[in-house]
Design a protein around this motif. Structure first.
Motif, PDB file in Angstrom:
ATOM      1  N   LEU A   3      -3.761   2.613 -10.255  1.00 11.03           N
ATOM      2  CA  LEU A   3      -2.849   2.434  -9.133  1.00 11.03           C
ATOM      3  C   LEU A   3      -2.859   0.968  -8.710  1.00 11.03           C
ATOM      4  O   LEU A   3      -3.864   0.273  -8.848  1.00 11.03           O
ATOM      5  N   SER A   4      -1.746   0.529  -8.165  1.00 12.22           N
ATOM      6  CA  SER A   4      -1.651  -0.851  -7.699  1.00 12.22           C
ATOM      7  C   SER A   4      -2.464  -1.014  -6.413  1.00 12.22           C
ATOM      8  O   SER A   4      -2.877  -0.037  -5.786  1.00 12.22           O
ATOM      9  N   SER A   9      -4.229   0.867  -1.159  1.00 14.64           N
ATOM     10  CA  SER A   9      -4.242   0.642   0.280  1.00 14.64           C
ATOM     11  C   SER A   9      -3.623   1.839   1.016  1.00 14.64           C
ATOM     12  O   SER A   9      -4.133   2.270   2.049  1.00 14.64           O
ATOM     13  N   LEU A  10      -2.541   2.382   0.453  1.00 13.28           N
ATOM     14  CA  LEU A  10      -1.905   3.572   1.027  1.00 13.28           C
ATOM     15  C   LEU A  10      -2.870   4.748   0.999  1.00 13.28           C
ATOM     16  O   LEU A  10      -2.976   5.502   1.971  1.00 13.28           O
ATOM     17  N   ARG A  14      -4.221   6.778   4.305  1.00 12.50           N
ATOM     18  CA  ARG A  14      -4.106   8.232   4.455  1.00 12.50           C
ATOM     19  C   ARG A  14      -5.455   8.869   4.716  1.00 12.50           C
ATOM     20  O   ARG A  14      -5.587   9.769   5.526  1.00 12.50           O
ATOM     21  N   VAL A  15      -6.486   8.390   4.016  1.00 12.91           N
ATOM     22  CA  VAL A  15      -7.839   8.911   4.223  1.00 12.91           C
ATOM     23  C   VAL A  15      -8.270   8.646   5.665  1.00 12.91           C
ATOM     24  O   VAL A  15      -8.793   9.526   6.340  1.00 12.91           O
ATOM     25  N   ALA A  16      -8.033   7.428   6.140  1.00  9.64           N
ATOM     26  CA  ALA A  16      -8.417   7.074   7.510  1.00  9.64           C
ATOM     27  C   ALA A  16      -7.665   7.928   8.537  1.00  9.64           C
ATOM     28  O   ALA A  16      -8.241   8.349   9.540  1.00  9.64           O
ATOM     29  N   GLN A  89      -0.999  12.684  -5.984  1.00 12.03           N
ATOM     30  CA  GLN A  89       0.413  12.648  -5.599  1.00 12.03           C
ATOM     31  C   GLN A  89       1.065  11.346  -6.055  1.00 12.03           C
ATOM     32  O   GLN A  89       2.176  11.360  -6.576  1.00 12.03           O
ATOM     33  N   LEU A  90       0.374  10.236  -5.858  1.00 17.09           N
ATOM     34  CA  LEU A  90       0.932   8.947  -6.272  1.00 17.09           C
ATOM     35  C   LEU A  90       1.043   8.844  -7.776  1.00 17.09           C
ATOM     36  O   LEU A  90       1.996   8.260  -8.299  1.00 17.09           O
ATOM     37  N   SER A  91       0.092   9.369  -8.501  1.00 13.47           N
ATOM     38  CA  SER A  91       0.128   9.327  -9.966  1.00 13.47           C
ATOM     39  C   SER A  91       1.253  10.177 -10.512  1.00 13.47           C
ATOM     40  O   SER A  91       1.789   9.904 -11.585  1.00 13.47           O
TER      41      SER A  91
END
Length: 96
Positions: A3-4, A9-10, A14-16, A89-91
């Motif tokens: 991932l970039s 960072s996204l 989301r985790v935070a 989800q991003l992948s």
């Protein structure tokens, strides 16, 4: 597939945002120990019910004290699950 930096960072944002709060978990543990509020809050309803049922014997109170030390690990597990879900989800969006 990697991932970039922006996507990572996204993920961390989301985790935070989605992870449970350690302070809230301890407040629930302290004030709502009789109903195992901290375990319900941390997404562990099965063990919460077992803990409530075990209060009828001394084991439940010992388990409750042990939870004071387990809460940070439970939150870490929840954060890792959120992180893995967001990365999946991003992948899935076809990044190369």
């Amino acid at each position: 597939m990697a991932l970039s930096t922006a996507e990572l960072s996204l993920v961390e944002q989301r985790v935070a945002n989605d992870a449970p709060s350690t302070a809230v978990a301890y407040l629930l543990w302290f004030f709502l120990w009789i109903v195992s509020g901290h375990r319900f809050y941390l997404g562990r309803p099965g063990t919460a019910i077992l803990q409530i049922l075990s209060y009828f014997v001394i084991v439940g109170f010992i388990w409750l004290l042990i939870d004071a030390f387990l809460i940070p690990g439970m939150i870490r597990e929840k954060k890792n699950a959120i992180r893995a879900d967001v990365m999946t989800q991003l992948s899935g969006y076809g990044h190369s």
